[in-house]
Design a protein around this motif. Structure first.
Motif, PDB file in Angstrom:
ATOM      1  N   MET A   7      38.831  33.971  45.177  1.00 41.47           N
ATOM      2  CA  MET A   7      39.280  33.534  43.849  1.00 41.47           C
ATOM      3  C   MET A   7      40.538  32.671  43.958  1.00 41.47           C
ATOM      4  N   ALA A   8      41.468  33.065  44.812  1.00 38.73           N
ATOM      5  CA  ALA A   8      42.697  32.291  44.994  1.00 38.73           C
ATOM      6  C   ALA A   8      42.379  30.919  45.586  1.00 38.73           C
ATOM      7  N   GLU A   9      41.467  30.888  46.566  1.00 40.56           N
ATOM      8  CA  GLU A   9      41.070  29.624  47.187  1.00 40.56           C
ATOM      9  C   GLU A   9      40.381  28.715  46.164  1.00 40.56           C
ATOM     10  N   ARG A  10      39.511  29.305  45.358  1.00 38.93           N
ATOM     11  CA  ARG A  10      38.801  28.540  44.333  1.00 38.93           C
ATOM     12  C   ARG A  10      39.792  27.953  43.316  1.00 38.93           C
ATOM     13  N   GLU A  11      40.761  28.762  42.918  1.00 35.36           N
ATOM     14  CA  GLU A  11      41.758  28.296  41.961  1.00 35.36           C
ATOM     15  C   GLU A  11      42.587  27.151  42.531  1.00 35.36           C
ATOM     16  N   GLN A  12      42.975  27.246  43.801  1.00 37.15           N
ATOM     17  CA  GLN A  12      43.755  26.184  44.425  1.00 37.15           C
ATOM     18  C   GLN A  12      42.948  24.883  44.524  1.00 37.15           C
ATOM     19  N   LYS A  13      41.669  24.998  44.886  1.00 38.61           N
ATOM     20  CA  LYS A  13      40.796  23.818  44.919  1.00 38.61           C
ATOM     21  C   LYS A  13      40.706  23.193  43.539  1.00 38.61           C
ATOM     22  N   LEU A  14      40.495  24.056  42.563  1.00 42.08           N
ATOM     23  CA  LEU A  14      40.338  23.593  41.187  1.00 42.08           C
ATOM     24  C   LEU A  14      41.577  22.832  40.713  1.00 42.08           C
ATOM     25  N   LEU A  15      42.755  23.400  40.967  1.00 42.57           N
ATOM     26  CA  LEU A  15      43.990  22.732  40.544  1.00 42.57           C
ATOM     27  C   LEU A  15      44.219  21.425  41.305  1.00 42.57           C
ATOM     28  N   MET A  49      50.903  37.915  46.553  1.00 38.38           N
ATOM     29  CA  MET A  49      50.175  39.054  46.045  1.00 38.38           C
ATOM     30  C   MET A  49      51.124  40.166  45.639  1.00 38.38           C
ATOM     31  N   ASP A  50      50.780  40.835  44.526  1.00 40.07           N
ATOM     32  CA  ASP A  50      51.440  42.074  44.173  1.00 40.07           C
ATOM     33  C   ASP A  50      50.616  43.159  44.837  1.00 40.07           C
ATOM     34  N   THR A  51      51.236  44.044  45.607  1.00 40.03           N
ATOM     35  CA  THR A  51      50.450  45.048  46.295  1.00 40.03           C
ATOM     36  C   THR A  51      50.902  46.443  45.936  1.00 40.03           C
ATOM     37  N   GLU A  52      49.935  47.348  46.010  1.00 38.68           N
ATOM     38  CA  GLU A  52      50.158  48.770  45.901  1.00 38.68           C
ATOM     39  C   GLU A  52      49.514  49.354  47.143  1.00 38.68           C
ATOM     40  N   GLU A  53      49.683  50.661  47.363  1.00 39.47           N
ATOM     41  CA  GLU A  53      49.101  51.262  48.553  1.00 39.47           C
ATOM     42  C   GLU A  53      47.584  51.181  48.536  1.00 39.47           C
ATOM     43  N   CYS A  54      46.968  51.061  49.717  1.00 40.52           N
ATOM     44  CA  CYS A  54      45.510  50.987  49.845  1.00 40.52           C
ATOM     45  C   CYS A  54      45.095  51.456  51.226  1.00 40.52           C
ATOM     46  N   ASP A  55      43.906  52.021  51.308  1.00 46.35           N
ATOM     47  CA  ASP A  55      43.380  52.424  52.599  1.00 46.35           C
ATOM     48  C   ASP A  55      42.189  51.550  52.955  1.00 46.35           C
ATOM     49  N   CYS A  56      42.372  50.242  52.832  1.00 46.47           N
ATOM     50  CA  CYS A  56      41.300  49.275  53.045  1.00 46.47           C
ATOM     51  C   CYS A  56      40.639  49.413  54.407  1.00 46.47           C
ATOM     52  N   GLU A  57      41.424  49.761  55.431  1.00 43.24           N
ATOM     53  CA  GLU A  57      40.862  49.865  56.758  1.00 43.24           C
ATOM     54  C   GLU A  57      39.831  50.992  56.828  1.00 43.24           C
ATOM     55  N   LYS A  58      40.031  52.034  56.018  1.00 41.27           N
ATOM     56  CA  LYS A  58      39.136  53.192  56.041  1.00 41.27           C
ATOM     57  C   LYS A  58      37.928  52.997  55.137  1.00 41.27           C
ATOM     58  N   GLN A  59      38.056  52.172  54.128  1.00 41.44           N
ATOM     59  CA  GLN A  59      36.985  52.011  53.153  1.00 41.44           C
ATOM     60  C   GLN A  59      36.192  50.745  53.396  1.00 41.44           C
ATOM     61  N   GLU A  60      34.948  50.769  52.938  1.00 40.03           N
ATOM     62  CA  GLU A  60      34.081  49.597  53.011  1.00 40.03           C
ATOM     63  C   GLU A  60      34.026  48.980  51.617  1.00 40.03           C
ATOM     64  N   HIS A  61      34.967  48.184  51.257  1.00 39.41           N
ATOM     65  CA  HIS A  61      34.917  47.474  49.985  1.00 39.41           C
ATOM     66  C   HIS A  61      35.525  46.092  50.148  1.00 39.41           C
ATOM     67  N   GLY A  62      35.232  45.218  49.202  1.00 40.28           N
ATOM     68  CA  GLY A  62      35.583  43.825  49.420  1.00 40.28           C
ATOM     69  C   GLY A  62      36.590  43.221  48.472  1.00 40.28           C
ATOM     70  N   GLU A  80      47.286  55.887  48.430  1.00 44.52           N
ATOM     71  CA  GLU A  80      46.430  54.710  48.563  1.00 44.52           C
ATOM     72  C   GLU A  80      47.252  53.483  48.241  1.00 44.52           C
ATOM     73  N   LYS A  81      46.899  52.418  48.868  1.00 47.44           N
ATOM     74  CA  LYS A  81      47.550  51.156  48.560  1.00 47.44           C
ATOM     75  C   LYS A  81      46.465  50.133  48.344  1.00 47.44           C
ATOM     76  N   ARG A  82      46.525  49.400  47.251  1.00 49.98           N
ATOM     77  CA  ARG A  82      45.491  48.424  46.975  1.00 49.98           C
ATOM     78  C   ARG A  82      46.125  47.150  46.459  1.00 49.98           C
ATOM     79  N   THR A  83      45.400  46.084  46.568  1.00 46.69           N
ATOM     80  CA  THR A  83      45.827  44.812  46.025  1.00 46.69           C
ATOM     81  C   THR A  83      45.211  44.692  44.655  1.00 46.69           C
ATOM     82  N   VAL A  84      46.018  44.409  43.655  1.00 45.85           N
ATOM     83  CA  VAL A  84      45.526  44.341  42.293  1.00 45.85           C
ATOM     84  C   VAL A  84      44.757  43.045  42.087  1.00 45.85           C
ATOM     85  N   PRO A  85      43.466  43.114  41.640  1.00 42.82           N
ATOM     86  CA  PRO A  85      42.685  41.894  41.429  1.00 42.82           C
ATOM     87  C   PRO A  85      43.356  40.954  40.441  1.00 42.82           C
ATOM     88  N   GLY A  86      43.418  39.696  40.799  1.00 46.41           N
ATOM     89  CA  GLY A  86      43.969  38.678  39.897  1.00 46.41           C
ATOM     90  C   GLY A  86      45.464  38.723  39.764  1.00 46.41           C
TER      91      GLY A  86
END
Length: 198
Positions: free
Chosen positions: A70-78, A49-62, A35-41
């Protein structure tokens, strides 16, 4: 209609820790292979992004959508900090970095047991409040207020008020709301530190 929306939003809010920790390695050290996933935060200041393996295409998660928001919100905030309270830039940078570090610790495999305990306690509280609501002992408004722990939604509301002030070009209000949000963010970080220390 409003009550249904509140229940749906409450459900989504409660599901968020489960969604973000769905692919986290379990305490016994096992993890689904390949599996490869993107680590939150885990974005750095440049948004990489720091990434690990994830099967995002196969899974229904957000988690990708959540991270992007969160990244967009942080950039707006700064950007707003630069514009309205440039003297607080260093303080904001530290608070946001602390927030990321604390989130990563909270989502780490070492804290899986604490997360599960917190989730169970939260769900038990919600069920008790729902029972009180059904019995007519509390109102819908009291249910929502108690379910969110009083000020738990303060950051969300302050951010949206800040966005409205920026769009209205109300510099004074934007600066005040940035300072308020900074204090709320510090308090939130302290709450997470306390949860990690338990």
């Amino acid at each position: 209609m409003k009550f249904r929306m509140l229940i749906i939003m409450l459900g989504l809010l409660l599901a968020m820790p489960g969604i973000t920790s769905a692919n986290v390695q379990t305490p016994d050290g096992s993890e689904k292979p390949a599996e490869k996933r993107t680590v939150p935060g885990s974005q750095d200041k440049e948004g990489d992004m720091d990434t690990e393996e994830c099967d995002c295409e196969k899974q229904e998660h957000g988690h990708k959508d959540w991270q992007a928001k969160m990244a967009e919100r942080e950039q707006k905030l700064l950007a707003w900090v630069d514009q309205y309270t440039p003297d607080k830039k260093a303080e904001w940078t530290k608070v946001l970095a602390d927030k990321k570090e604390l989130r990563n610790k909270w989502l780490s495999p070492e804290n899986a047991e604490k997360r599960e305990k917190w989730k169970q306690e939260k769900m038990a509280k919600i069920q008790e409040l729902k029972k009180q609501l059904d019995e007519g002992k509390i109102t819908k408004e009291e249910f929502v207020q108690k379910a969110h722990g009083g000020k738990a939604m303060g950051n969300w509301k302050t951010f949206h008020d800040l966005k409205a002030a920026v769009e209205a070009k109300n510099d004074k209000q934007a600066a005040e709301l940035l300072n308020q949000l900074l204090e709320q963010s510090k308090q939130h970080n302290e709450k997470i530190k306390a949860m990690l220390a338990e």
